[in-house]
Design an enzyme around this catalytic site. Sequence first.
Site, PDB file in Angstrom:
ATOM      1  N   GLY A  71       0.653  -1.348  -0.026  1.00 26.29           N
ATOM      2  CA  GLY A  71       0.038   0.155   0.007  1.00 26.29           C
ATOM      3  C   GLY A  71       0.857   1.371  -0.014  1.00 26.29           C
ATOM      4  N   SER A  72       1.882   1.395   0.925  1.00 30.04           N
ATOM      5  CA  SER A  72       2.473   2.696   0.978  1.00 30.04           C
ATOM      6  C   SER A  72       3.294   2.856  -0.261  1.00 30.04           C
ATOM      7  CB  SER A  72       3.599   2.746   2.218  1.00 30.04           C
ATOM      8  OG  SER A  72       2.464   2.696   3.307  1.00 30.04           O
ATOM      9  N   ILE A  73       3.942   1.887  -0.718  1.00 31.00           N
ATOM     10  CA  ILE A  73       4.574   2.014  -2.295  1.00 31.00           C
ATOM     11  C   ILE A  73       3.718   2.816  -3.265  1.00 31.00           C
ATOM     12  CG2 ILE A  73       5.659   0.904  -4.240  1.00 31.00           C
ATOM     13  CD1 ILE A  73       6.571  -1.278  -2.119  1.00 31.00           C
TER      14      ILE A  73
END
Length: 170
Positions: A71-73
């Site tokens: 997700g954070s990528i």
Amino acid sequence: MSRTTPAPSAEERSKIRRVLEDRLTALARAHQVPGAQLAVHYGGMTLAVETGVLDVDTGEPCTADAAVPIGSITKAYTATVVMLLVADGDVELDDRLGDHVPELRRAGPPCTVRQVLSHTAGLPSGPDSDQVASLTAARYLLDHCTDRTLVMPPGTDFSYSNAGFVAATA
């Protein structure tokens, strides 16, 4: 004609790895990040380094094999797309978020696009991903990106926010 960078020697790779490890560790400490992974592709090879722990409660180390949610990528890609809209003149960084996200026009937080992208909008981190799967984007935004959900006044401090990036993709 394309130019390729020659692969670094084993000694150069070792030096680069040490520099990356030192820099990643320093950045993680400076930003109070418990653990981090970094991969750099250079000269036809990829160097990967990690530092810290995955979980501060268990002390489980962050390793090359550690699975980190993707997700954070996607935040880097989302920010890039938003900046393309800025470059095209479709969005201004200092526009209010509600100007571009219909669900937030009435009850949305008084934050700007710039604040969302820099995690200074005051928005909460957001619910765990297993909770998000059952929500529509509109429901998510109404539940997690409103004046009543702010963790601090916009622009006053840093607060990592998944919710802000859901809003940025809306």
